[in-house]
Motif scaffolding. Sequence first.
Motif, short mmCIF file in Angstrom:
data_model
loop_
_atom_site.label_atom_id
_atom_site.label_comp_id
_atom_site.label_asym_id
_atom_site.label_seq_id
_atom_site.Cartn_x
_atom_site.Cartn_y
_atom_site.Cartn_z
N MET A 99 34.39 32.43 58.88
CA MET A 99 33.82 33.75 59.07
C MET A 99 32.58 33.97 58.21
O MET A 99 31.55 34.38 58.69
CB MET A 99 34.88 34.81 58.73
N GLY A 100 32.69 33.66 56.92
CA GLY A 100 31.54 33.82 56.04
C GLY A 100 31.89 33.50 54.60
O GLY A 100 33.07 33.38 54.25
N ARG A 125 23.77 35.73 39.91
CA ARG A 125 22.68 35.20 40.73
C ARG A 125 23.27 34.72 42.06
O ARG A 125 24.02 33.74 42.10
CB ARG A 125 21.96 34.04 40.03
N LEU A 126 22.97 35.43 43.13
CA LEU A 126 23.47 35.11 44.46
C LEU A 126 22.58 34.03 45.07
O LEU A 126 21.37 34.22 45.22
CB LEU A 126 23.46 36.37 45.33
N THR A 127 23.16 32.88 45.42
CA THR A 127 22.37 31.77 45.95
C THR A 127 22.53 31.61 47.46
O THR A 127 21.60 31.17 48.13
CB THR A 127 22.75 30.46 45.25
N HIS A 128 23.71 31.93 48.01
CA HIS A 128 23.91 31.84 49.45
C HIS A 128 24.82 32.98 49.91
O HIS A 128 25.83 33.26 49.27
CB HIS A 128 24.57 30.51 49.85
N LEU A 129 24.46 33.59 51.05
CA LEU A 129 25.32 34.56 51.71
C LEU A 129 25.26 34.23 53.20
O LEU A 129 24.24 34.45 53.85
CB LEU A 129 24.84 35.99 51.45
N CYS A 130 26.34 33.67 53.71
CA CYS A 130 26.34 33.14 55.08
C CYS A 130 27.47 33.77 55.90
O CYS A 130 28.62 33.80 55.45
CB CYS A 130 26.50 31.62 55.08
N TYR A 187 30.68 36.47 63.91
CA TYR A 187 31.30 37.54 63.14
C TYR A 187 30.26 38.48 62.51
O TYR A 187 30.60 39.27 61.64
CB TYR A 187 32.18 36.95 62.04
N ARG A 188 29.03 38.39 62.95
CA ARG A 188 28.00 39.26 62.38
C ARG A 188 28.10 40.69 62.94
O ARG A 188 28.76 40.93 63.93
CB ARG A 188 26.60 38.66 62.64
N SER A 189 27.45 41.61 62.23
CA SER A 189 27.46 43.03 62.59
C SER A 189 28.84 43.64 62.49
O SER A 189 29.17 44.60 63.20
CB SER A 189 26.89 43.22 64.03
N ARG A 190 29.70 43.07 61.62
CA ARG A 190 31.03 43.63 61.40
C ARG A 190 31.22 44.09 59.95
O ARG A 190 32.32 44.39 59.54
CB ARG A 190 32.10 42.61 61.76
#
Length: 625
Positions: free
Chosen positions: A1-2, A14-19, A24-27
Amino acid sequence: MGYALYALPHQIVRLTHLCISPDYRSRGLARQLVDAITRDHGDRFGIALKCRTDYVENALWPRLGFIERGRTPGRSKKRLPLSIWWRDHGHPDLFSSAESLDILKVALDVNVFVDIENGDDRAAAKESHALIEDWLVGQVELTITPELSREISRLPQCDSKSTQVAALTKYRTLTADHSTSDAMYQRLLDHAKSAHGLDLSIEESDRSDVRHIAEAYAAGVTVFVTRDERLSIWARSALDICGVRVMRPADVILYVDELARAQAYMPSQLLDTEYRLEPVRSMEEGNLLSFLNSSDGERKTDFLAKVRQLSAEGQKWERLILRDPHGNASALLIYGLEATQLTVPLIRVGNSRIEETIVRQLIYLARTQARQHKREIIRITDRQLSKALQRILRSEGFVCHNDAWIAFVIDLCANAAAVDEQTALAARHVDIRLTKLTTNLSPIIAADLERSLWPAKLVDSALPSYIVPIRPYWSAELFGVPQTLIPRSNSLGISREHVYYRSPIPRGERAPARLLWYVSSNSAGGLSAIIGCSRLEEVTVDSPQALHGRFQHLGVWSRQQVINASKGGKALALRFSDTELFQHHVPLRRMRQIATTFGQTLQLQSVSKISSDLFAAIYKEGQGP
């Protein structure tokens, strides 16, 4: 999902990746992940990230509570800009400025340079490509030596050579003093022959490798990155000679992570030190030229004019030089007292493997002098500070304001309102407006503020306090109390950071925290008293071998001594810093009297937690009137 990947350098996230998977986007999953980070690490100042400015994802960050704090060049071939985004956690940041994470300056070997600029897809080249990942912007500066330019010019003429020559302009070329690099070049040739039986003066490629490292040394760069295994083998043993680490690209990435975890300096090298501080003597001008910051463009004439001006002003300034055990000049510190502040017009450190340790010691010396003379402001006006020194100043609570570096020295153990009032009064003298301090600050934020405002203590924060019993032998080794037959210098003998080991039986201690050191002696007439306090930075349980390997650069314990302190194959390490030795030891009998007034009973056989009020009372007793 992510998923979200992040690191915890210093006092931020420090945020390096948000996937998020396309399905599952726009939820609202991105919001949930970011909110979860804030929930788990809300005691830090906030969340920082960098994102390509041309990416459509930039529209997402404001919806997740981020604001754009600026832009910086990226590492791609086109140098596309990155937006810097910040989600604030609402804590008082005294200087309202983003923390710099600029950590490491790295010189490139030609093979790594070609990998990066030719866009080679081979597996070996991909290792080099990791150095230009956008997440490293602000943490690593890639530079080139003059020898790399010469090496490119020696390549046969072809289309790729023109591309590489053009690419040289993307990087800062190091400025290396010729006489210094030539001397180191010869030392490295001699070392390779004596230690490895290698004559590196025969082949042009070998001579070029040696020249790279010599020029990196002369420019003050401590890391040289290469994929040349032959070079790596002989150069590893040359570290003690030149202080330049020769690494593969992958090792550089790991090294950056180690530095981000604040293990960058080596205080144990100032224990039982033979380093000495002494006044700058007359006729010593030539020796001071080693502190010229030529790599950042400082001119010899300007530096000498500054030194001469400060010498001509006589007793206004204390002019101190730090000499290493061989008598060589390692650092220069000039400071003087003015109406409301301690001013430092010159602070420099020469090429040294323990540069960071020395700088932190000099800053600590300046803070103690300001405290002793009741000055609440330190103002560093030296305009030719190296980038490394500026980074250290930021980590020590200094802020750059009106072409000077400012720090506050608030000698107050009180609640946030009182500390805030005194700090605000000091800040008005230098025209700085500070964020108001609040009560019940989290342990991480309170510890950071106490570091920045040292020696301030915020007693109404959530920062816990402990009494730690320590045997006289280890107290003497770590702190020089009780004194041995050979007294050590408090100004340099006490390092800024240490480690203490004990059995892993849990006593509830958590970092960050304040520690009071209770020296307990079983012998008649021996010392039994609180001798000082420190800030607890980390509590770690592991095998004694692993702990010693990780922390041996911080302490005086041998591996066998750590093993002896262990139980069931595990030991506990307390990493602590900024130890203050009390002017007046607080004996056991007096400690119990103070504790009684606060309705507390002391249990001193092991680590015990005490209230902030009791800590404040013992601390004030130790400081004296």
